[in-house]
Scaffold this motif. Structure first.
Motif, PDB file in Angstrom:
ATOM      1  N   VAL A 166     -14.027  -3.449  -2.540  1.00  0.00           N
ATOM      2  CA  VAL A 166     -13.874  -2.403  -1.540  1.00  0.00           C
ATOM      3  C   VAL A 166     -14.783  -1.245  -1.918  1.00  0.00           C
ATOM      4  CG1 VAL A 166     -11.476  -3.034  -1.045  1.00  0.00           C
ATOM      5  CG2 VAL A 166     -11.933  -1.236  -2.704  1.00  0.00           C
ATOM      6  N   THR A 167     -15.166  -0.475  -0.905  1.00  0.00           N
ATOM      7  CA  THR A 167     -15.897   0.766  -1.139  1.00  0.00           C
ATOM      8  C   THR A 167     -15.064   1.878  -0.538  1.00  0.00           C
ATOM      9  OG1 THR A 167     -18.018  -0.373  -1.040  1.00  0.00           O
ATOM     10  CG2 THR A 167     -18.053   2.027  -0.752  1.00  0.00           C
ATOM     11  N   ILE A 168     -14.685   2.828  -1.398  1.00  0.00           N
ATOM     12  CA  ILE A 168     -13.885   3.977  -0.990  1.00  0.00           C
ATOM     13  C   ILE A 168     -14.632   5.228  -1.406  1.00  0.00           C
ATOM     14  CG2 ILE A 168     -11.700   5.197  -1.257  1.00  0.00           C
ATOM     15  CD1 ILE A 168     -10.459   2.442  -1.958  1.00  0.00           C
ATOM     16  N   GLU A 169     -14.948   6.062  -0.428  1.00  0.00           N
ATOM     17  CA  GLU A 169     -15.699   7.302  -0.659  1.00  0.00           C
ATOM     18  C   GLU A 169     -16.929   7.053  -1.527  1.00  0.00           C
ATOM     19  OE1 GLU A 169     -12.614   9.908  -2.126  1.00  0.00           O
ATOM     20  OE2 GLU A 169     -11.930  10.320  -0.078  1.00  0.00           O
ATOM     21  N   GLY A 170     -17.622   5.978  -1.217  1.00  0.00           N
ATOM     22  CA  GLY A 170     -18.867   5.645  -1.896  1.00  0.00           C
ATOM     23  C   GLY A 170     -18.714   4.931  -3.225  1.00  0.00           C
ATOM     24  N   ALA A 171     -17.500   4.774  -3.726  1.00  0.00           N
ATOM     25  CA  ALA A 171     -17.277   4.112  -5.012  1.00  0.00           C
ATOM     26  C   ALA A 171     -16.863   2.658  -4.771  1.00  0.00           C
ATOM     27  CB  ALA A 171     -16.200   4.840  -5.804  1.00  0.00           C
ATOM     28  N   ARG A 172     -17.466   1.762  -5.515  1.00  0.00           N
ATOM     29  CA  ARG A 172     -17.218   0.324  -5.370  1.00  0.00           C
ATOM     30  C   ARG A 172     -16.200  -0.135  -6.409  1.00  0.00           C
ATOM     31  NH1 ARG A 172     -19.196  -3.149  -1.503  1.00  0.00           N
ATOM     32  NH2 ARG A 172     -19.699  -5.158  -2.356  1.00  0.00           N
ATOM     33  N   TYR A 173     -15.166  -0.841  -5.947  1.00  0.00           N
ATOM     34  CA  TYR A 173     -14.137  -1.428  -6.804  1.00  0.00           C
ATOM     35  C   TYR A 173     -14.149  -2.922  -6.537  1.00  0.00           C
ATOM     36  CZ  TYR A 173     -12.265   3.365  -6.802  1.00  0.00           C
ATOM     37  OH  TYR A 173     -12.106   4.731  -6.909  1.00  0.00           O
ATOM     38  N   GLN A 174     -13.961  -3.730  -7.601  1.00  0.00           N
ATOM     39  CA  GLN A 174     -13.971  -5.168  -7.408  1.00  0.00           C
ATOM     40  C   GLN A 174     -13.125  -5.864  -8.455  1.00  0.00           C
ATOM     41  OE1 GLN A 174     -18.081  -6.221  -7.394  1.00  0.00           O
ATOM     42  NE2 GLN A 174     -18.478  -5.409  -9.406  1.00  0.00           N
ATOM     43  N   GLY A 175     -12.718  -7.085  -8.134  1.00  0.00           N
ATOM     44  CA  GLY A 175     -11.933  -7.846  -9.093  1.00  0.00           C
ATOM     45  C   GLY A 175     -11.525  -9.194  -8.547  1.00  0.00           C
ATOM     46  N   ALA A 176     -10.998 -10.011  -9.457  1.00  0.00           N
ATOM     47  CA  ALA A 176     -10.500 -11.325  -9.082  1.00  0.00           C
ATOM     48  C   ALA A 176      -9.258 -11.151  -8.225  1.00  0.00           C
ATOM     49  CB  ALA A 176     -10.164 -12.131 -10.335  1.00  0.00           C
ATOM     50  N   CYS A 177      -9.164 -11.959  -7.176  1.00  0.00           N
ATOM     51  CA  CYS A 177      -8.049 -11.827  -6.247  1.00  0.00           C
ATOM     52  C   CYS A 177      -7.828 -13.168  -5.556  1.00  0.00           C
ATOM     53  CB  CYS A 177      -8.367 -10.743  -5.214  1.00  0.00           C
ATOM     54  SG  CYS A 177      -6.958 -10.176  -4.282  1.00  0.00           S
ATOM     55  N   GLU A 178      -6.626 -13.680  -5.622  1.00  0.00           N
ATOM     56  CA  GLU A 178      -6.340 -14.947  -4.951  1.00  0.00           C
ATOM     57  C   GLU A 178      -6.546 -14.799  -3.448  1.00  0.00           C
ATOM     58  OE1 GLU A 178      -2.844 -18.282  -4.368  1.00  0.00           O
ATOM     59  OE2 GLU A 178      -2.364 -16.415  -5.378  1.00  0.00           O
ATOM     60  N   ILE A 179      -7.223 -15.772  -2.871  1.00  0.00           N
ATOM     61  CA  ILE A 179      -7.491 -15.786  -1.435  1.00  0.00           C
ATOM     62  C   ILE A 179      -6.886 -17.060  -0.855  1.00  0.00           C
ATOM     63  CG2 ILE A 179      -9.279 -15.887   0.343  1.00  0.00           C
ATOM     64  CD1 ILE A 179     -11.105 -14.384  -1.663  1.00  0.00           C
ATOM     65  N   ILE A 180      -6.143 -16.901   0.212  1.00  0.00           N
ATOM     66  CA  ILE A 180      -5.546 -18.043   0.887  1.00  0.00           C
ATOM     67  C   ILE A 180      -6.339 -18.305   2.167  1.00  0.00           C
ATOM     68  CG2 ILE A 180      -3.481 -18.938   2.020  1.00  0.00           C
ATOM     69  CD1 ILE A 180      -1.892 -17.051   0.105  1.00  0.00           C
ATOM     70  N   ILE A 181      -6.809 -19.529   2.312  1.00  0.00           N
ATOM     71  CA  ILE A 181      -7.615 -19.928   3.465  1.00  0.00           C
ATOM     72  C   ILE A 181      -6.842 -20.987   4.240  1.00  0.00           C
ATOM     73  CG2 ILE A 181      -9.803 -20.910   4.248  1.00  0.00           C
ATOM     74  CD1 ILE A 181     -10.895 -20.221   1.394  1.00  0.00           C
ATOM     75  N   GLN A 182      -6.595 -20.723   5.508  1.00  0.00           N
ATOM     76  CA  GLN A 182      -5.958 -21.713   6.372  1.00  0.00           C
ATOM     77  C   GLN A 182      -6.947 -22.052   7.481  1.00  0.00           C
ATOM     78  OE1 GLN A 182      -2.443 -19.487   7.453  1.00  0.00           O
ATOM     79  NE2 GLN A 182      -1.247 -20.539   5.898  1.00  0.00           N
ATOM     80  N   GLU A 183      -7.753 -23.102   7.227  1.00  0.00           N
ATOM     81  CA  GLU A 183      -8.733 -23.530   8.221  1.00  0.00           C
ATOM     82  C   GLU A 183      -8.026 -24.157   9.411  1.00  0.00           C
ATOM     83  OE1 GLU A 183     -11.834 -26.003   6.685  1.00  0.00           O
ATOM     84  OE2 GLU A 183     -12.339 -24.585   5.099  1.00  0.00           O
TER      85      GLU A 183
END
Length: 166
Positions: free
Chosen positions: A107-124
């Motif tokens: 995510v970018t909040i007020e110009g600052a970038r935050y990132q990390g591992a995050c489980e993603i659920i995909i339902q095709e």
């Protein structure tokens, strides 16, 4: 001494965004001009809740003329990329990607970038390999330069007409 962290963070966010879309278009064989993306992502930072959505509390589809831009990839092999950008907002950019079993969000909040591992659920969707419901959260995202954290509470998107690769 002049603090250059905000201009530098803005520049880095723009570079990451550009690199993300360039990598997506090149590595997965092209981009669809107008994918249909609707949804919302919510983060908390120091007790403050921030959201980015495609409009109508995440019910409206992003279009080429709107204030919110988006892109997505839903290849047949379970890989995923979803991004939403809203210029001028405090929470201005969200993306999640799962490539080869390495899911992450940023995510970018007020110009600052935050990132990390995050489980993603995909339902095709069984009738269309380029359409899916995707969700992520909760997970912590970290700003690389100083370790500051935000929490991705939820991210829920419906995507269709996404590019893909067999």
């Amino acid at each position: 001494m002049h603090d250059m962290s905000e201009p530098m963070a803005n520049a880095i966010a723009r570079v990451f965004s550009s690199l993300f879309w360039a990598a997506v278009c090149v590595s997965w064989g092209g981009c669809i001009a107008h994918p249909e993306i609707s949804g919302k992502a919510t983060v908390t930072r120091d007790g403050e809740e921030l959201a980015i959505d495609t409009g109508g509390n995440g019910t409206r589809v992003v279009d080429a003329s709107g204030e919110v831009a988006g892109g997505c990839i839903v290849p047949n092999q379970g890989k995923l990329g979803v991004a939403v950008q809203k210029e001028g907002a405090a929470f201005s950019f969200f993306d999640m990607m799962d490539e080869a079993g390495w899911p992450y969000a940023s995510v970018t909040i007020e110009g600052a970038r935050y990132q990390g591992a995050c489980e993603i659920i995909i339902q095709e969707q069984p009738t269309d390999p380029y359409e899916a419901d995707v969700s992520a959260g909760p997970c912590d995202l970290v700003r690389l330069f100083d370790g500051a954290k935000v929490r991705l509470e939820t991210a829920v998107f419906h995507v269709s007409d996404c590019s893909g690769a067999d």
